[in-house]
Write an enzyme that holds these catalytic residues in place. Sequence first.
Site, PDB file in Angstrom:
ATOM      1  N   TRP A  65       0.830  -1.205   0.000  1.00  0.00           N
ATOM      2  CA  TRP A  65       0.000   0.000   0.000  1.00  0.00           C
ATOM      3  C   TRP A  65       0.860   1.248   0.000  1.00  0.00           C
ATOM      4  O   TRP A  65       0.508   2.264  -0.598  1.00  0.00           O
ATOM      5  CB  TRP A  65      -0.916  -0.001   1.225  1.00  0.00           C
ATOM      6  CG  TRP A  65      -1.736   1.232   1.393  1.00  0.00           C
ATOM      7  CD1 TRP A  65      -2.958   1.496   0.832  1.00  0.00           C
ATOM      8  CD2 TRP A  65      -1.413   2.408   2.169  1.00  0.00           C
ATOM      9  NE1 TRP A  65      -3.412   2.736   1.224  1.00  0.00           N
ATOM     10  CE2 TRP A  65      -2.479   3.321   2.030  1.00  0.00           C
ATOM     11  CE3 TRP A  65      -0.321   2.749   2.962  1.00  0.00           C
ATOM     12  CZ2 TRP A  65      -2.489   4.550   2.668  1.00  0.00           C
ATOM     13  CZ3 TRP A  65      -0.322   3.980   3.587  1.00  0.00           C
ATOM     14  CH2 TRP A  65      -1.389   4.864   3.451  1.00  0.00           C
ATOM     15  N   HIS A  66       2.010   1.182   0.668  1.00  0.00           N
ATOM     16  CA  HIS A  66       2.863   2.361   0.786  1.00  0.00           C
ATOM     17  C   HIS A  66       3.567   2.721  -0.509  1.00  0.00           C
ATOM     18  O   HIS A  66       3.972   3.878  -0.692  1.00  0.00           O
ATOM     19  CB  HIS A  66       3.900   2.164   1.895  1.00  0.00           C
ATOM     20  CG  HIS A  66       3.356   2.356   3.269  1.00  0.00           C
ATOM     21  ND1 HIS A  66       2.751   1.350   3.988  1.00  0.00           N
ATOM     22  CD2 HIS A  66       3.317   3.461   4.075  1.00  0.00           C
ATOM     23  CE1 HIS A  66       2.367   1.810   5.163  1.00  0.00           C
ATOM     24  NE2 HIS A  66       2.694   3.090   5.244  1.00  0.00           N
ATOM     25  N   GLY A  67       3.769   1.780  -1.395  1.00  0.00           N
ATOM     26  CA  GLY A  67       4.455   2.127  -2.628  1.00  0.00           C
ATOM     27  C   GLY A  67       4.702   0.929  -3.517  1.00  0.00           C
ATOM     28  O   GLY A  67       4.736  -0.216  -3.055  1.00  0.00           O
ATOM     29  N   PHE A 107       2.471   8.477  -1.234  1.00  0.00           N
ATOM     30  CA  PHE A 107       1.791   7.212  -1.060  1.00  0.00           C
ATOM     31  C   PHE A 107       0.317   7.311  -1.419  1.00  0.00           C
ATOM     32  O   PHE A 107      -0.376   6.329  -1.402  1.00  0.00           O
ATOM     33  CB  PHE A 107       1.925   6.729   0.393  1.00  0.00           C
ATOM     34  CG  PHE A 107       3.361   6.615   0.844  1.00  0.00           C
ATOM     35  CD1 PHE A 107       4.361   6.271  -0.056  1.00  0.00           C
ATOM     36  CD2 PHE A 107       3.708   6.890   2.151  1.00  0.00           C
ATOM     37  CE1 PHE A 107       5.679   6.179   0.356  1.00  0.00           C
ATOM     38  CE2 PHE A 107       5.021   6.792   2.571  1.00  0.00           C
ATOM     39  CZ  PHE A 107       6.014   6.445   1.670  1.00  0.00           C
TER      40      PHE A 107
END
Length: 446
Positions: A287-289, A446
């Site tokens: 989800w962060h990247g 993000f």
Amino acid sequence: MSSLFFYAFWRYEYLLLIAVSILGNWLISLWIRRTASTSRVPVFVGIVLNLLAIGFFKYFDFFISNTNALLGSEYSEWGILLPLGISFFTFQQIAFLVDTHRGLAGPTKFLEYSFFVSFFPQLIAGPIVHHRHILPGIRDGSSLQINAEQTLKGLHAFAIGLAKKVILADSLAVAASQIFDAADAGQQISSYHAVIGTLSYTFQIYFDFSGYTDMAIGLGYMFGIELPKNFDSPYKSRSITEFWRRWHMTLSEFLRDYIYIPLGGNRKGARRRYFNLLGTMLIGGLWHGASWPFVFWGALHGMFLVVNHGISKVLPEPARPWQRHLLGTLGFVLTFTVVALAWIPFRAVTWSGMLRMYEGLIGIFHARPDVIDLELNASGMVGWVLAAGAISLLFPNTWTLLQRFDSLRGVHRVGSNLVTIACLTASLYFLIYHANRVSEFIYFNF
């Protein structure tokens, strides 16, 4: 409309994306309410469409590059620019659809829903807001009213958050950026620089993201809206489980309520529980990247949680106060250490850069402090790291200060207002005289 204008001010091309996302999800919520008791198809369709949207904009080029690496193909990446805040408003809307299916969200008018998704303080970097945080106040008229007390309280939170960002986070970013960039560029990193770089980023990301959250919460108060708590002094945690109850709390709640528990949570035995923990944290990392270091970071925290739960099952509860104190101290040191070490793949752009940082920390090359050529005031950076550590570990967090704010009267309220003025003044000074090092918020990416 003002929130959408705020979003379009970044890139007007993506205004259509968020507008279509809001309209589409609202229509799907109507479909869900009509068929919630008879079919899961609408909520499934809604989740899939949201994931396809975020998958295309955030992960399509990542998929192409990995396909090329795996198959030796030469497909061209599209160079898709990540829409601002797409991870936040997508998860927010998925949660709304699921809650609607569960009967937890009542009928919502289109304007109410649009405001809930696009409310500008939390739109681009959270916290991840649920309908229960915003919609009740909109419906009963208690929100969006000018209140002097709430405005002053909001200014207090905003000033603290701004100071966290432009004074602490951006100052720490000087060392973190230079050292990590040098590692990614192929330079050998000394143990000294590896420690400074790791600790600088450890505190930079905390003050950067919690600073943004404080500013969002402060702006929310000015509009009569209480946004949810997102940080609770996470570096004071004595276990990795406690850390995730204190760090980015709204994301942790989302991962727990909409991924971990639906996967089975801890209801199907220890082995399944550990599998669910690992899977949930892998999703949290991705989800962060769109990069493998983010996935690795998520895997590390998943393994930390598995080990934490495993140890807690076999470790006896300390009976005496000194034993509890000793165990708590050891837990704090170990937790802070593994969290700081795990930030390295989160920050490093390349695998080789990550490995050079780890090699520097364990002193494989026994490098001298001048191995890399950095224009870095070493003593100054140590001072910033020590100051950041003291503030994050010894001082009350912003949420605690806001709770105290309501009860302050007389000279104590004057003192609080002076702190607000001092934070705003100091932040303005850093913005003017150190403008060359002011950077965007980390979580904007993000």
